[in-house]
Design a protein around this motif. Structure first.
Motif, PDB file in Angstrom:
ATOM      1  N   VAL A  16       0.829  -1.207   0.000  1.00  0.00           N
ATOM      2  CA  VAL A  16       0.000   0.000   0.000  1.00  0.00           C
ATOM      3  C   VAL A  16       0.863   1.257   0.000  1.00  0.00           C
ATOM      4  O   VAL A  16       0.560   2.228  -0.683  1.00  0.00           O
ATOM      5  CB  VAL A  16      -0.957   0.005   1.219  1.00  0.00           C
ATOM      6  CG1 VAL A  16      -1.656   1.341   1.372  1.00  0.00           C
ATOM      7  CG2 VAL A  16      -1.980  -1.122   1.096  1.00  0.00           C
ATOM      8  N   ASP A  17       1.954   1.232   0.771  1.00  0.00           N
ATOM      9  CA  ASP A  17       2.837   2.393   0.872  1.00  0.00           C
ATOM     10  C   ASP A  17       4.298   1.939   0.849  1.00  0.00           C
ATOM     11  O   ASP A  17       4.900   1.712   1.898  1.00  0.00           O
ATOM     12  CB  ASP A  17       2.550   3.177   2.149  1.00  0.00           C
ATOM     13  CG  ASP A  17       3.383   4.446   2.260  1.00  0.00           C
ATOM     14  OD1 ASP A  17       4.154   4.768   1.323  1.00  0.00           O
ATOM     15  OD2 ASP A  17       3.265   5.126   3.295  1.00  0.00           O
ATOM     16  N   PRO A  18       4.876   1.805  -0.348  1.00  0.00           N
ATOM     17  CA  PRO A  18       6.263   1.335  -0.457  1.00  0.00           C
ATOM     18  C   PRO A  18       7.275   2.204   0.291  1.00  0.00           C
ATOM     19  O   PRO A  18       8.337   1.724   0.673  1.00  0.00           O
ATOM     20  CB  PRO A  18       6.540   1.352  -1.961  1.00  0.00           C
ATOM     21  CG  PRO A  18       5.188   1.275  -2.600  1.00  0.00           C
ATOM     22  CD  PRO A  18       4.260   1.990  -1.666  1.00  0.00           C
ATOM     23  N   SER A  19       6.943   3.466   0.550  1.00  0.00           N
ATOM     24  CA  SER A  19       7.893   4.335   1.251  1.00  0.00           C
ATOM     25  C   SER A  19       8.093   3.917   2.705  1.00  0.00           C
ATOM     26  O   SER A  19       9.069   4.322   3.337  1.00  0.00           O
ATOM     27  CB  SER A  19       7.436   5.797   1.185  1.00  0.00           C
ATOM     28  OG  SER A  19       6.267   5.990   1.973  1.00  0.00           O
ATOM     29  N   PHE A  38      10.938   0.234   8.202  1.00  0.00           N
ATOM     30  CA  PHE A  38      11.250  -1.127   8.654  1.00  0.00           C
ATOM     31  C   PHE A  38      12.753  -1.389   8.593  1.00  0.00           C
ATOM     32  O   PHE A  38      13.303  -2.083   9.441  1.00  0.00           O
ATOM     33  CB  PHE A  38      10.505  -2.167   7.808  1.00  0.00           C
ATOM     34  CG  PHE A  38       9.051  -2.298   8.142  1.00  0.00           C
ATOM     35  CD1 PHE A  38       8.632  -2.935   9.310  1.00  0.00           C
ATOM     36  CD2 PHE A  38       8.076  -1.801   7.293  1.00  0.00           C
ATOM     37  CE1 PHE A  38       7.287  -3.070   9.622  1.00  0.00           C
ATOM     38  CE2 PHE A  38       6.727  -1.931   7.597  1.00  0.00           C
ATOM     39  CZ  PHE A  38       6.334  -2.562   8.768  1.00  0.00           C
ATOM     40  N   ASP A  39      13.414  -0.827   7.581  1.00  0.00           N
ATOM     41  CA  ASP A  39      14.847  -1.064   7.385  1.00  0.00           C
ATOM     42  C   ASP A  39      15.734  -0.268   8.346  1.00  0.00           C
ATOM     43  O   ASP A  39      16.825  -0.713   8.693  1.00  0.00           O
ATOM     44  CB  ASP A  39      15.259  -0.738   5.950  1.00  0.00           C
ATOM     45  CG  ASP A  39      14.727  -1.753   4.947  1.00  0.00           C
ATOM     46  OD1 ASP A  39      14.319  -2.858   5.375  1.00  0.00           O
ATOM     47  OD2 ASP A  39      14.714  -1.436   3.747  1.00  0.00           O
ATOM     48  N   THR A  40      15.274   0.916   8.769  1.00  0.00           N
ATOM     49  CA  THR A  40      16.146   1.782   9.571  1.00  0.00           C
ATOM     50  C   THR A  40      15.774   1.851  11.049  1.00  0.00           C
ATOM     51  O   THR A  40      16.597   2.303  11.853  1.00  0.00           O
ATOM     52  CB  THR A  40      16.165   3.214   9.004  1.00  0.00           C
ATOM     53  OG1 THR A  40      14.842   3.747   9.045  1.00  0.00           O
ATOM     54  CG2 THR A  40      16.711   3.228   7.581  1.00  0.00           C
TER      55      THR A  40
END
Length: 138
Positions: free
Chosen positions: A45-48, A53-55
């Motif tokens: 829904v929101d790739p941004s 999640f990564d940081t």
């Protein structure tokens, strides 16, 4: 009168705390699958949000929070806590509400933690929210 207005304005309090390990391995597996599916859906829904999640140092993911009310209401959801992308525990989200309200909804919630200090406060149960947002069709 002012106390009544304050009570009406303080619509809810969410508390996420403690270890709430599932009762069985099959319950744990089910919750893990639900969390994985919810994370996939959120990022579609929101790739941004992938960068969060990564940081983030850690995050708590509640795949389904159920909420309902008739004047007085509440909400509840179970979730998993991840630190440096590894499952480190389980948690619950609880909400109590007071005020003019009627209805129900279900939603997914993610809480991101910037550092180990924020995660530790959450794990010790010293973590509360006092904000509410809801979106629907326009």
């Amino acid at each position: 009168m002012r106390n009544l207005m304050t009570l009406a304005l303080v619509a809810f309090l969410i508390t996420a705390c403690g270890s709430t390990k599932p009762e069985s391995q099959s319950d744990a597996d089910k919750l893990n699958t639900e969390c994985s599916t919810a994370k996939t859906e959120i990022t579609k829904v929101d790739p941004s949000i992938v960068k969060w999640f990564d940081t983030a140092h850690a995050y708590a993911l509640f795949p389904s929070v159920g909420k309902g009310a008739i004047g007085i209401g509440g909400a509840y959801g179970r979730g998993e806590v991840y630190e440096t992308k590894k499952l480190v525990g389980y948690t619950t989200l609880k909400q109590g509400t007071i005020g003019l309200q009627l209805g129900g909804q279900a939603f997914t919630e993610v809480i991101f933690f910037k550092d180990a200090t924020a995660l530790k406060a959450f794990q010790e149960g010293n973590f509360q929210f006092a904000a509410n947002a809801s979106a629907g069709p326009v």
